[in-house]
Design a protein around this motif. Structure first.
Motif, PDB file in Angstrom:
ATOM      1  N   CYS A  22      42.781  43.570  54.540  1.00  0.00           N
ATOM      2  CA  CYS A  22      42.858  42.111  54.593  1.00  0.00           C
ATOM      3  C   CYS A  22      42.095  41.575  53.398  1.00  0.00           C
ATOM      4  CB  CYS A  22      42.274  41.589  55.887  1.00  0.00           C
ATOM      5  SG  CYS A  22      42.191  39.789  55.968  1.00  0.00           S
ATOM      6  N   ALA A  23      42.827  40.976  52.482  1.00  0.00           N
ATOM      7  CA  ALA A  23      42.214  40.397  51.283  1.00  0.00           C
ATOM      8  C   ALA A  23      41.925  38.928  51.524  1.00  0.00           C
ATOM      9  CB  ALA A  23      43.147  40.567  50.093  1.00  0.00           C
ATOM     10  N   ALA A  24      40.728  38.519  51.163  1.00  0.00           N
ATOM     11  CA  ALA A  24      40.307  37.131  51.365  1.00  0.00           C
ATOM     12  C   ALA A  24      40.138  36.423  50.036  1.00  0.00           C
ATOM     13  CB  ALA A  24      38.998  37.089  52.136  1.00  0.00           C
ATOM     14  N   SER A  25      40.630  35.227  49.964  1.00  0.00           N
ATOM     15  CA  SER A  25      40.407  34.383  48.784  1.00  0.00           C
ATOM     16  C   SER A  25      39.442  33.280  49.166  1.00  0.00           C
ATOM     17  CB  SER A  25      41.721  33.781  48.292  1.00  0.00           C
ATOM     18  OG  SER A  25      42.273  32.936  49.288  1.00  0.00           O
ATOM     19  N   GLY A  26      38.777  32.732  48.173  1.00  0.00           N
ATOM     20  CA  GLY A  26      37.809  31.697  48.467  1.00  0.00           C
ATOM     21  C   GLY A  26      36.401  32.171  48.205  1.00  0.00           C
ATOM     22  N   ARG A  27      35.480  31.285  48.341  1.00  0.00           N
ATOM     23  CA  ARG A  27      34.102  31.581  48.007  1.00  0.00           C
ATOM     24  C   ARG A  27      33.341  32.126  49.218  1.00  0.00           C
ATOM     25  NH1 ARG A  27      31.794  26.150  45.665  1.00  0.00           N
ATOM     26  NH2 ARG A  27      32.534  25.459  47.676  1.00  0.00           N
TER      27      ARG A  27
END
Length: 125
Positions: A22-27
């Protein structure tokens, strides 16, 4: 805001293995407690596994304990679910989830702020 995208699902025979990512984007990925839920057709959503923001503590549903392993790589903004000794009962759509600011692991779906669209896992007998 975090966007989650799962991958790694597929069709596998009973006894086989899969690794979901599961790849997460964002800070601030490090600030999130993470987990996995699953939902089979006609069944309620079910908690699978959870991990704290540091990765130092994990928790599993009894149905997967000893077979599944959750881990995270904060440098890659990715959480994993290694699934071994798969059974037909593991067939479901698997969702990655994230909770901002959590200091523990969480097992209730209502505790999570963000959900991925899911990836299908099918285990044949």
């Amino acid at each position: 805001q975090v966007q989650l995208v799962e991958s790694g699902g597929g069709l596998v025979q009973a006894g086989g293995s899969l690794r979901l990512s599961c790849a997460a984007s964002g800070r601030s990925f490090r600030s999130y407690s993470l987990g996995w839920f699953r939902q089979a057709p006609g069944k309620e959503r079910e908690f699978v596994a959870a991990i704290t923001w540091s990765g130092g503590s994990t928790h599993y549903a009894d149905s997967v304990k000893g077979r599944f392993t959750i881990s995270r790589d904060n440098a890659k903004n990715t959480v994993y679910l290694q699934m071994n000794s798969l059974k037909p009962d593991d067939t479901a759509v698997y969702h990655c989830v994230a909770k901002l600011g959590g200091s523990a692991y969480y097992t209730r779906s209502s505790e999570y702020d963000y959900w991925g669209p899911g990836t299908q896992v099918t285990v044949s007998s």
